[in-house]
Design an enzyme around this catalytic site. Structure first.
Site, PDB file in Angstrom:
ATOM      1  N   GLN A   1      23.710   6.770 -14.742  1.00 18.13           N
ATOM      2  CA  GLN A   1      22.983   6.127 -15.830  1.00 18.13           C
ATOM      3  C   GLN A   1      21.718   5.434 -15.345  1.00 18.13           C
ATOM      4  OE1 GLN A   1      25.208   3.092 -17.865  1.00 18.13           O
ATOM      5  NE2 GLN A   1      23.873   3.087 -19.651  1.00 18.13           N
TER       6      GLN A   1
ATOM      7  N   CYS B   1      21.689  -4.008 -17.296  1.00 19.69           N
ATOM      8  CA  CYS B   1      22.760  -5.009 -17.315  1.00 19.69           C
ATOM      9  C   CYS B   1      23.015  -5.583 -15.925  1.00 19.69           C
ATOM     10  CB  CYS B   1      24.048  -4.388 -17.849  1.00 19.69           C
ATOM     11  SG  CYS B   1      23.976  -3.929 -19.591  1.00 19.69           S
TER      12      CYS B   1
END
Length: 426
Positions: free
Chosen positions: A115, A51
């Protein structure tokens, strides 16, 4: 061997531009094939797409950063010069340092978040499966993972970090007086939505519904948080039921449009709606943000929230940079050793080949003598003496030939090579 990285991230490009260069996992293999076909000599390549960033890592005999930029611009259907203004190009040690910082969470919107490491490992597996990962990039990434582990273990870089999911909860708490009274819709069932579900579930909202294209995956996630599931196709018809909507899917086109939100607001009699779009490209049409009674946040809008607490982690950042510096030096040393023009690997190979040739010659000579019936002890003595003489011949010749100006240096070098671990008498 040259290593380079070309990328754009949350600090260099807005979310809509990043969305043009977002590669879903199933797109990585054909993209790598196209990239390598567009460049000379089929370089090693890997694509990291999240993202917050899209980065292309390559390795070849010669840097081809300009060609990489041209390929990426074509892939995103953006003029090359327009893309150049939003990208960064890093080479060799700078590329290695960047990869290590990314893996360690130092280059993330959420400082220290973990992450990204999993996302990088997924990118490496995809490159390996596509046959695009060679020894150099594999070494770069494996060292990145090792450095990231050391950073996690030896520093507090991940302490007190505010994740995107936690930031969404905080923003919702600013709008709604009591989160226990809201109805929450989560769109998607990936890792980010799982994090969001965990954070909101801790605040015990009135209800949680998960909308996903695949019901089975949605049901698996819903079972963990006492949520219910609906089909993604039913989303627009039920949108008015929800006070908060968090979306993060891999769709290449928006799945919640302006018209659907307008109809939902009318049905809600303009009670406010809180919406967070964590997807790149966008899941929710940007025009929705212009509607009254809608509070829409994109992934970039959450930046200020997640930046809070950064100051308390600066000491950990300094410690992490020391670990990364050591990692970069180690990788560059490894890379230099593989350089055929100046590295030590070719010399080591030549030394081994020469030693093996001597050994083969003397073994053949010894076998002939044994076949003739010569004494075994005498043959072994001759074999060892011949090998010793061959090994020492070059060093002794240098000592005898050295003039006064170079004798001290030659003596020191020979001593270091042949008398290591022994008492050296000068």
């Amino acid at each position: 061997m040259a290593v380079w990285a070309l990328g754009l991230n949350h600090t260099t490009a807005p979310v809509d531009l990043r969305g043009r260069f977002a590669f879903a996992i199933e797109q990585i293999a054909p993209a790598l094939s196209a990239l390598r076909g567009a460049l000379r000599s089929q370089p090693e390549a890997a694509i990291l797409s999240t993202c917050n960033r899209t980065e292309v890592y390559c390795a070849a005999e010669q840097t081809q950063a300009e060609g990489t930029l041209h390929w990426l611009a074509q892939a995103g259907e953006v003029p090359g010069e327009a893309l150049r203004a939003h990208t960064y190009v890093l080479q060799d040690d700078a590329a290695a340092r960047h990869a290590f910082r990314v893996a360690s969470g130092l280059d993330s919107m959420v400082l220290g978040e973990a992450q990204i490491l999993g996302q990088m490992k997924t990118a490496v597996r995809a490159a390996e499966d596509a046959g695009a990962l060679g020894a150099t990039l594999n070494q770069l990434f494996q060292r990145s993972f090792a450095v990231a582990k050391d950073v996690r273990t030896c520093t507090e870089i991940g302490e007190h970090s505010i994740s995107m999911a936690a930031a969404a909860v905080r923003l919702a708490g600013n709008l709604f007086e009591d989160l226990r009274q809201i109805r929450l819709l989560l769109v998607g069932a990936g890792e980010m939505i799982e994090l969001v579900a965990a954070h909101f579930a801790a605040r015990a909202p009135k209800s949680i519904v998960i909308a996903n294209r695949t019901l089975e995956r949605g049901e698996k996630l819903a079972s963990r948080f006492g949520a219910s599931v609906m089909r993604l196709a039913d989303l627009t018809g039920r949108l008015a039921e929800f006070d908060a909507v968090i979306s993060c899917t891999a769709s290449q086109l928006p799945i919640i449009g302006l018209g659907a939100v307008e109809r939902a607001l009318k049905a809600r009699r303009h009670r406010p709606m809180f919406m967070v779009d964590l997807a790149v490209p966008r899941d929710i049409e940007q025009e929705v943000s212009q509607l009254d009674d809608v509070y829409l946040y994109s992934i970039d809008d959450l930046a200020q929230v997640v930046q809070s607490g950064q100051a308390s982690r600066q000491a950990a950042v300094a410690q992490a940079e020391v670990i990364i510096d050591a990692g970069v030096r180690g990788f560059m040393h490894w890379l230099a050793q593989r350089d055929p023009s100046g590295g030590v690997v070719p010399l080591i190979r030549q030394l081994n080949e020469q030693a093996n040739a001597w050994r083969a010659t003397e073994l053949a000579r010894a076998r002939k003598r044994l076949a003739k019936g010569d004494d075994v002890e005498a043959v072994m003595e001759a074999l060892s003496r011949a090998l010793t003489q061959k090994m020492l011949h070059g060093a002794l010749a240098e000592l005898h030939a050295a003039d006064a100006a170079h004798l001290a240096h030659t003596r020191e070098m020979v001593s270091r090579l042949f008398l290591r671990g022994s008492e050296q008498r000068q």
